[in-house]
Write an enzyme that holds these catalytic residues in place. Structure first.
Site, mmCIF file in Angstrom:
data_model
loop_
_atom_site.group_PDB
_atom_site.id
_atom_site.type_symbol
_atom_site.label_atom_id
_atom_site.label_comp_id
_atom_site.label_asym_id
_atom_site.label_seq_id
_atom_site.Cartn_x
_atom_site.Cartn_y
_atom_site.Cartn_z
ATOM 1 N N HIS A 1 10.532 32.547 2.808
ATOM 2 C CA HIS A 1 9.235 33.218 2.713
ATOM 3 C C HIS A 1 9.164 34.456 3.585
ATOM 4 O O HIS A 1 8.339 35.332 3.337
ATOM 5 C CB HIS A 1 8.081 32.241 2.993
ATOM 6 C CG HIS A 1 7.866 31.863 4.417
ATOM 7 N ND1 HIS A 1 8.350 30.698 4.983
ATOM 8 C CD2 HIS A 1 7.193 32.480 5.424
ATOM 9 C CE1 HIS A 1 7.970 30.606 6.243
ATOM 10 N NE2 HIS A 1 7.267 31.679 6.541
ATOM 11 N N SER B 1 8.024 31.830 12.005
ATOM 12 C CA SER B 1 8.752 31.580 10.765
ATOM 13 C C SER B 1 10.140 32.202 10.843
ATOM 14 O O SER B 1 10.282 33.385 11.148
ATOM 15 C CB SER B 1 7.991 32.175 9.577
ATOM 16 O OG SER B 1 6.818 31.455 9.321
ATOM 17 N N ASP C 1 13.855 26.477 2.850
ATOM 18 C CA ASP C 1 13.185 27.745 3.165
ATOM 19 C C ASP C 1 14.092 28.645 4.003
ATOM 20 O O ASP C 1 13.933 28.759 5.224
ATOM 21 C CB ASP C 1 11.868 27.458 3.898
ATOM 22 C CG ASP C 1 10.913 28.640 3.887
ATOM 23 O OD1 ASP C 1 11.365 29.756 3.580
ATOM 24 O OD2 ASP C 1 9.723 28.447 4.179
#
Length: 714
Positions: free
Chosen positions: A89, A649, A227
């Site tokens: 992402h 992230s 991810d």
């Protein structure tokens, strides 16, 4: 520098206007301020390395392998050729930018089988931390004669900017220098980064791996999302940061992380290093109430309406899905975060805890030792309570007609480009590269009426943008009819139309732009936002001063308490352990997931859980090789007690020996209040197991060249 000046321009336009000990694992710690208590606790949890090998800016250390990826994520350098791992992402924008109907890298993934196949990503930057310097003394000297908090902040910002500019001149264009406030504006640091502007996409799994579970699984556990994505930093032939050039070569980093094949076990040491964006751990109860009622609630309502319209269009057309994939992901992520935060704050009774802290502070402030802080709580209460309803209206208006419908913002860009010819080239470049390429006026035409309606329903008449008078008088309050007029008559709905407009004489450009309905709409929204923002100035001054003094007073009141600074997108580390949790009575979540969950969840009829047949075949064959865990399964994700937030992230998760074991990508739904209060029994970091990353690259991507670059450790 061009992007910075443009952002500054629009920021000025839109808004002119209970004691704990080191035994607690919470905290996003500034690397240069790790103390004996931190280190002792890290050792107790299992950390084996010297602190110099963890953090040093003068010699190779783990810290020097961690990067800012793009504008809001973290990445980790994993080879001596500049190879980077980050989240899928985080790389989503880049993957989307290279995707088309014919080459849908979002859906199908991307694999570069040789160096020459790696794709340059325009505008993507990676920053390596170079230096940190405490400049609190200099900033305090600059603000000492300030008459109020607003002037104090203004002087601090100006002094910080001046220092940064002076340092920047010494270092050149491929460095970035910023001065950031810490500890609620009680301390300041000057931070320097080396900026690499040639970053290329190397590998991306298909979304059925990288985004498996979509919005349904977002923020949830158990999780089965791979991810991750892979990029490479390029440099000049002398290994310096450089603009993109076909002559550039892979960057040779000062340090790169070894990758562990050993996996994780329950209670293993786990450590994250990254760039958490924002927390509000010391916000008082009145501020939390404001966040819940006047920021989160309006955001949830408005984004829910917009996203429903977007999603219907995206499901109906592949090209639309590609264009709006990034925007939808960004919008829905914070939308669901806001929902979870409100639920978590209520469920965990965080307001009650904050009120208890305030009562203790009030008692202390009534003593001689705390008398200097006697009025702080009253200042905070008045500031937050007086600003609440205006903040609510501001959120509705900004969410609906600033970041909801897109046409008002485009109109504002066009107005500035028309009236400020010196900025026209920069603005047109921004519109071309950042706006129009992923913009569908036909879809925005459907969004605008819904956004106008929610604003009309939620704001008092006196605060509505003036354009609502036109809608009532000329269109009988029919938002669809007005929207059709805007999109039919405006010259800013496409790049081609706007370019044609700017070929006219300057007088004609100004005249036609002033009459353009999208420009009129944008300016009307901007004026209304400015009016609301102006009414909040005094309250914000009270809040800023109160928060600074509240933090300073609490440090004095309980001098033995460790109070890490709130996150501000500067490098932080968090230490903890691999561990499951109990979300509800009689329910226990294990600390890892396996490939079995992918097979259980896979659904070809679902846009979120559909998985390509070749991936399912690989999983069913159980050809996991050296990436299998001791139990014979392929572990997908794991939990740890690390303290992270947005910006983390892509943060590397390290074991006790500083070896990479995973990439952090999410938090858990039950503790979405974590940005305000860390919940050690409940809050967990969700990370993709590095062995799943390697398996995907090797077995699905059939890309051994990347595996061979890594320093793999058993």
């Amino acid at each position: 520098m061009k992007k910075t000046s443009l952002l500054w321009l629009f920021a000025s336009m839109f808004f002119f206007g209970l004691s704990t000990t080191a035994k607690a694992d919470k905290g996003m710690w500034i690397m240069s301020e790790l103390n004996k208590q931190n280190i002792q606790r890290m050792r107790e949890l299992g950390f084996k390395l010297s602190i110099d090998s963890l953090y040093s800016l003068d010699k190779p250390s783990i810290t020097r392998a961690v990067v800012i990826f793009g504008g809001g994520c973290t990445g980790i350098t994993v080879s001596n050729q500049g190879l980077l791992f980050t989240n899928h992402h985080c790389g989503f924008d880049a993957i989307q930018s290279q995707s088309s109907v014919d080459h849908d890298y979002l859906r199908d993934g991307f694999v570069s089988q040789k160096l020459e196949d790696e794709l340059p990503i325009a505008g993507l930057q990676v920053r390596y931390l170079r230096a940190i310097k405490d400049v609190t003394k200099e900033i305090n000297e600059a603000v000492k004669d300030s008459k109020d908090e607003a002037e104090r902040l203004r002087k601090a910002n100006l002094a910080g900017q001046k220092m940064a500019v002076e340092e920047q001149k010494k270092l050149g264009e491929h460095a970035e220098v910023i001065v950031e406030a810490f500890y609620a504006n009680n301390a300041y640091y000057m931070i320097t980064y080396d900026v690499f502007k040639d970053v290329r996409m190397v590998f991306a799994p298909p979304s059925s791996i990288g985004k498996f579970g979509g919005d349904t699984d977002n923020w949830m556990w158990p999780r089965h999302t791979g991810d991750f994505s892979v990029f490479r930093v390029y440099a000049s032939k002398d290994n310096k940061p450089a603009e993109y050039s076909k002559d550039n070569v892979p960057y040779r980093p000062v340090y790169y992380a070894a990758v562990s094949l050993a996996g994780v076990q329950d209670k293993d040491y786990a450590m994250t290093i990254g760039f958490p964006g924002s927390t509000s751990r010391y916000i008082p109860s009145w501020g939390i109430k404001n966040r819940m009622e006047n920021s989160n609630a309006p955001r949830i309502e408005v984004r829910g309406i917009k996203q429903e319209i977007w999603k219907e269009a995206m499901n109906a057309d592949q090209a639309t899905r590609i264009k709006y994939a990034t925007k939808y992901a960004h919008s829905s992520n914070y939308w669901k975060n806001s929902i979870g935060m409100n639920r978590g704050l209520e469920r965990l009774k965080v307001l009650d805890r904050k009120r208890a802290e305030e009562a203790a502070f009030g008692k202390w402030a009534a003593t001689p030792n705390g008398s200097a802080y006697a009025g702080v709580l009253d200042m905070l209460q008045k500031g937050y309570e007086s600003s609440g309803i205006s903040q609510r209206y501001q959120t509705y208006l900004a969410e609906a007609l600033y970041s909801g419908a897109e046409i008002p913002m485009i109109g504002l860009y066009a107005d500035v480009a028309a009236t400020m010819p010196a900025r026209r080239v920069d603005i047109m470049e921004h519109l071309k590269n950042e706006v129009y390429k992923d913009y569908l006026p036909s879809l925005d035409r459907k969004v605008l009426p819904a956004m106008l309606k929610i604003v009309k329903d939620r704001l008092p008449t006196e605060l509505l943008p003036d354009v609502f008078k036109t809608i009532d008088s000329q269109y009988g309050g029919d938002f669809k009819a007005y929207s059709d007029h805007v999109f039919d008559a405006s010259a800013v709905t496409s790049l081609e139309k706007l370019e044609a407009l700017f070929k006219l004489s300057q007088d004609e450009i100004v005249k036609k732009t002033a009459e353009d309905p999208a420009v009129i709409l944008g300016k009307s929204v901007n004026a209304a936002l400015g009016k609301i923002s102006g009414s909040l100035r005094d309250a914000r001054t009270k809040i800023d001063e109160g928060n600074r003094l509240y933090f300073a007073g609490r440090r004095i009141m309980d001098s033995k308490r460790q109070m890490p600074s709130d996150a501000n997108f500067t490098m932080r580390m968090s230490y903890g352990s691999v561990k499951g949790y109990e979300p509800n009575d009689a329910t226990w979540y294990n600390y890892f997931t396996t490939e079995k969950g992918i097979l259980e969840k896979a659904d070809p009829k679902s846009t979120e859980f559909a998985v390509q047949d070749d991936i399912l075949t690989l999983i069913r064959k159980k050809d996991f090789g050296r990436y299998a865990a001791k139990d014979g399964h392929l572990h997908i994700a794991f939990l740890s007690t690390n303290d992270i937030t947005g910006g983390n992230s892509g943060s590397p998760v390290f074991d006790k020996n500083g070896r990479l074991i995973g990439l952090a990508f999410d938090g858990n739904w039950e503790a979405m209040s974590g940005d305000i209060e860390f919940e050690p029994d409940l809050q967990r970091t969700i990370s993709v197991d590095i062995r799943y990353v390697l398996w995907t690259i090797d077995k699905w991507g059939k890309c051994p060249r990347l595996i061979n670059e890594l320093k793999l450790m058993k």
